[in-house]
Every structure is written in C-alpha cells, then in structure tokens.
Design an enzyme around this catalytic site. Structure first.
Site, mmCIF file in Angstrom:
data_model
loop_
_atom_site.group_PDB
_atom_site.id
_atom_site.type_symbol
_atom_site.label_atom_id
_atom_site.label_comp_id
_atom_site.label_asym_id
_atom_site.label_seq_id
_atom_site.Cartn_x
_atom_site.Cartn_y
_atom_site.Cartn_z
ATOM 1 N N SER A 150 2.578 3.888 0.615
ATOM 2 C CA SER A 150 3.586 3.044 -0.023
ATOM 3 C C SER A 150 4.457 2.358 1.039
ATOM 4 O O SER A 150 3.937 1.655 1.904
ATOM 5 C CB SER A 150 4.418 3.888 -0.990
ATOM 6 O OG SER A 150 5.197 3.082 -1.841
ATOM 7 N N GLU A 245 -2.609 -0.526 -9.908
ATOM 8 C CA GLU A 245 -1.274 -0.573 -9.308
ATOM 9 C C GLU A 245 -0.647 -1.966 -9.379
ATOM 10 O O GLU A 245 -1.334 -2.973 -9.165
ATOM 11 C CB GLU A 245 -1.341 -0.177 -7.832
ATOM 12 C CG GLU A 245 -1.784 1.242 -7.569
ATOM 13 C CD GLU A 245 -1.595 1.608 -6.108
ATOM 14 O OE1 GLU A 245 -0.524 1.265 -5.555
ATOM 15 O OE2 GLU A 245 -2.506 2.211 -5.527
ATOM 16 N N HIS A 275 -0.538 4.651 -8.106
ATOM 17 C CA HIS A 275 0.111 4.520 -6.803
ATOM 18 C C HIS A 275 0.093 5.848 -6.044
ATOM 19 O O HIS A 275 0.569 6.861 -6.532
ATOM 20 C CB HIS A 275 1.549 4.036 -7.011
ATOM 21 C CG HIS A 275 2.245 3.612 -5.763
ATOM 22 N ND1 HIS A 275 1.792 2.580 -4.968
ATOM 23 C CD2 HIS A 275 3.368 4.080 -5.161
ATOM 24 C CE1 HIS A 275 2.612 2.420 -3.946
ATOM 25 N NE2 HIS A 275 3.565 3.316 -4.033
#
Length: 301
Positions: A150, A245, A275
């Site tokens: 991320s 996502e 995610h």
C-alpha cells in the site's frame, strides 16, 4: 492473472468486506489509534529467528535475523497504512514471511513517522535514513531489496526516485504489494471498482480521498506519487495487486510506465482479491501463491 477464487478465499473476502462496511467495527479505530505504533509489542517468532530493536533519532527499526543463515540479502520493509497508520504487529508476521521466502534473508522493518503530525517528507526522510543506516552497517546496495505494501509500496518507489535524483545507485529490487502510487487518485479503478472493493469501496474514506500526508505540497511530486516520476534506471520490480481494488490503476499504470522506461517488471493480477491480501499469509491459496512468487523473485535477483 490468477484463476477462480477458492471457497476459503471467498469466505475471507466476505469477512473483510463485512468488517470494513460495518460502522460498529470501523468506528472503534480512530486516527489516534492508527498512529500508535506496535513495534514494541512482544511477538513470538519461531526459535530460528531473532529480533533486534534499533533506535534512531526520529524512529525505531526492528532487525529480524535468521540464525546461522548465510544469506547475503537484506529486505527493507516499509509498512502500509496510508501514511497515517504506524507500524502494527502484523508486519512482524510479514517480516517473518519475507525472511522465510527469502531463504534466510535479514529483514529490517521501519516504524517511520506518520501524518497528520508528521506529513511529507517525514516518511520519506525516515526511509532514506534507514537505507543509509543499512549501507553504513556494511551492506551493499545490490544486497538490499525494498518491500512495501500500500503506502509502503509507494514509499519504496519514492525512495528510489529520491536516490536517483541524488545520483545514487538503486537497490537490487522492489517488491510492491498493492502499492499506492498516485495520491491524485487519477486512475479509472477509483470509479470502476468503487462498488466492489471490499476494503475501501462504497465509502469515500478520508484515508484515500482526503489524506493529510501531502500537506500543501503538489500531489504529483514523484516523492509523493511515484507514478508521475521517470522510472529509467529503476531496479527490477515485482508488483502484485487484486483485480477488485480501487487502487488497481496505481499498480497497472506504474507497471506500464516502468516497462516503457526499460525496467524489468513482473506485474501479477490476482482475480477477485482485495487490498494487500498477502496479509492473509498461508490462510488462503491466493496469498500463499503471492508469497511463493515473492520467493521466486528474490531468487532471481
């Protein structure tokens, strides 16, 4: 592109979706809670692993060593959390997985400073200081692999852009799991996957849509949104992302741009995944395959 979801994966995906859509759960987790680091939390590693705490001026690192390992590889782990979430204990588990698939690699995890108290460039400064600390400790640049999920995946690329701007050699490679590379949110997946994303979907989360990390700085700055930088000279990259996502475009666009600049990129799309699904570790087939792929990438390096 991976195949159909397993039954267990469908169940885990449903649980993730339920948790993130239920206000009774999510309201318990404020920004203040996210800002609290868990790097000092005791974690029971297997007996063959040993953790060492390293305190620098502005942040802490944890060095995970595989006892009696002859590996000459070091993985610098940059955690996710949208630049507002501090280091959580699940990253200790991920460090163990990195060491395992890296066949005894040393793992250095960075508990970098986070927003809103510490906006850009605090996280990047800490990542750069951690990288320099590793070099000063005797490691060579071609022994270091940056790994992040991320925001941490984006931070790994931002660090490479920074090294390049300073005419410095890049690390050996980058592993990016669902990287956040575009804080302008320009990708089509922010709309196309809005209704199906189990983590961020159906909610204009401030973490995504009003993130405090950039402050008053230009969100197109490659040190904030690495997508907008020049990838010429970057090391090989492994980019993994789930097809459902909202951040899917962030991975896809970076992969395309980096390849066009001559970078070796393995871009792996996992069908129906959410995610940073890799956090599931060995709980489901997709995450197990993803970690096996990380191992193969490290072996190739």
């Amino acid at each position: 592109m991976q195949g159909e979801l397993s039954l267990k994966s469908k169940l885990i995906r449903s649980i993730v979706s339920e948790f993130n859509s239920n206000k009774k759960f999510t309201e318990r987790y404020s920004v203040e809670e996210e800002n609290k680091s868990e790097i000092d939390v005791d974690f029971k590693y297997p007996d063959h692993l040993e953790a060492e705490r390293i305190q620098l001026e502005n942040f802490t690192m944890e060095k995970l060593i595989w006892k009696e390992s002859e590996s000459k590889l070091l993985i610098l782990q940059l955690h996710g959390g949208g630049y507002v979430g501090a280091f959580k204990k699940n990253y200790k588990q991920m460090a163990g997985l990195y060491s395992e698939v890296g066949k005894g690699a040393t793992v250095m995890s960075v508990d970098y400073r986070v927003a809103p108290e510490n906006p850009f460039p605090a996280a990047l400064e800490d990542a750069l200081e951690a990288y320099d600390y590793i070099l000063e400790s005797g490691w060579h640049h071609d022994q270091i692999v940056l790994a992040g999920d991320s925001a941490g995946g984006g931070l790994a690329m931002a660090l490479c852009h920074t090294l390049k701007s300073q005419w410095r050699r890049p690390p050996a490679g980058i592993i990016a799991m669902s990287p956040w590379t575009d804080l302008t949110l320009s990708g089509s997946s922010y709309k196309d996957n809005y209704d199906i994303d189990p983590v961020f979907g159906n909610d204009r989360s401030e973490l995504i849509f009003n993130n405090p990390y950039p402050g008053e700085n230009d969100r197109r700055d490659p040190r904030i949104s690495p997508l907008f930088g020049d990838f010429t000279g970057f090391p090989p990259m492994l980019i993994q992302v789930g097809t459902d996502e909202m951040l899917y475009s962030d991975s896809e666009q970076v992969a395309l741009k980096a390849r066009a600049a001559g970078v070796k990129v393995r871009f792996s799309k996992y069908n129906g995944m959410f995610h940073v699904f890799q956090m599931a570790g060995t709980m489901m087939e997709e995450s197990k395959r993803a970690w096996s792929e990380v191992g193969r990438f490290l072996e190739e390096l």
